[in-house]
Design a protein around this motif. Structure first.
Motif, PDB file in Angstrom:
ATOM      1  N   UNK A 212      14.408  21.188  54.403  1.00  0.00           N
ATOM      2  CA  UNK A 212      14.802  20.674  55.714  1.00  0.00           C
ATOM      3  C   UNK A 212      14.373  21.609  56.847  1.00  0.00           C
ATOM      4  N   UNK A 213      14.605  22.930  56.759  1.00  0.00           N
ATOM      5  CA  UNK A 213      14.066  23.798  57.814  1.00  0.00           C
ATOM      6  C   UNK A 213      12.541  23.794  57.871  1.00  0.00           C
ATOM      7  N   UNK A 214      11.886  23.541  56.755  1.00  0.00           N
ATOM      8  CA  UNK A 214      10.423  23.452  56.766  1.00  0.00           C
ATOM      9  C   UNK A 214       9.961  22.279  57.614  1.00  0.00           C
ATOM     10  N   UNK A 215      10.663  21.163  57.530  1.00  0.00           N
ATOM     11  CA  UNK A 215      10.341  20.018  58.376  1.00  0.00           C
ATOM     12  C   UNK A 215      10.614  20.334  59.840  1.00  0.00           C
ATOM     13  N   UNK A 216      11.700  21.015  60.135  1.00  0.00           N
ATOM     14  CA  UNK A 216      12.022  21.358  61.519  1.00  0.00           C
ATOM     15  C   UNK A 216      10.959  22.268  62.125  1.00  0.00           C
ATOM     16  N   UNK A 217      10.504  23.243  61.364  1.00  0.00           N
ATOM     17  CA  UNK A 217       9.469  24.150  61.852  1.00  0.00           C
ATOM     18  C   UNK A 217       8.160  23.402  62.040  1.00  0.00           C
ATOM     19  N   UNK A 218       7.831  22.511  61.133  1.00  0.00           N
ATOM     20  CA  UNK A 218       6.586  21.741  61.244  1.00  0.00           C
ATOM     21  C   UNK A 218       6.615  20.818  62.456  1.00  0.00           C
TER      22      UNK A 218
END
Length: 85
Positions: free
Chosen positions: A56-62
């Motif tokens: 989920x944080x990976x999607x937010x950063x992307x």
């Protein structure tokens, strides 16, 4: 006297922590899940791993950062940015 400060400390720490977890779950359900459905429908692949919800944080950063580091990608950032626009 010290017990009073300890209870105030725990109250001040627990309220933001609960708020963070609620926001995390809402973001996962309202943003990440629909993006993953669109990526699957277009024939793309989504990550099969989810080590303690780190997807989920990976999607937010992307979604937020335009910087692309191909060697460090855990998700397909191009697909995520395409479906968030």
């Amino acid at each position: 006297m010290m017990e009073n400060y300890e209870s105030i400390f725990w109250l001040c720490c627990s309220i933001p922590l609960v708020n963070f977890f609620i926001a995390y779950l809402v973001f996962a359900q309202m943003t990440v899940h629909p993006i993953e459905k669109k990526i699957k429908a277009s024939g793309g692949s989504i990550p099969q791993w989810d080590n303690m919800g780190m997807r989920i944080p990976s999607y937010a950063v992307a979604m937020l950062l335009p910087v692309k580091v191909k060697a460090a990608q855990a998700i397909d950032e191009d697909s995520v940015q395409k479906f968030t626009s």
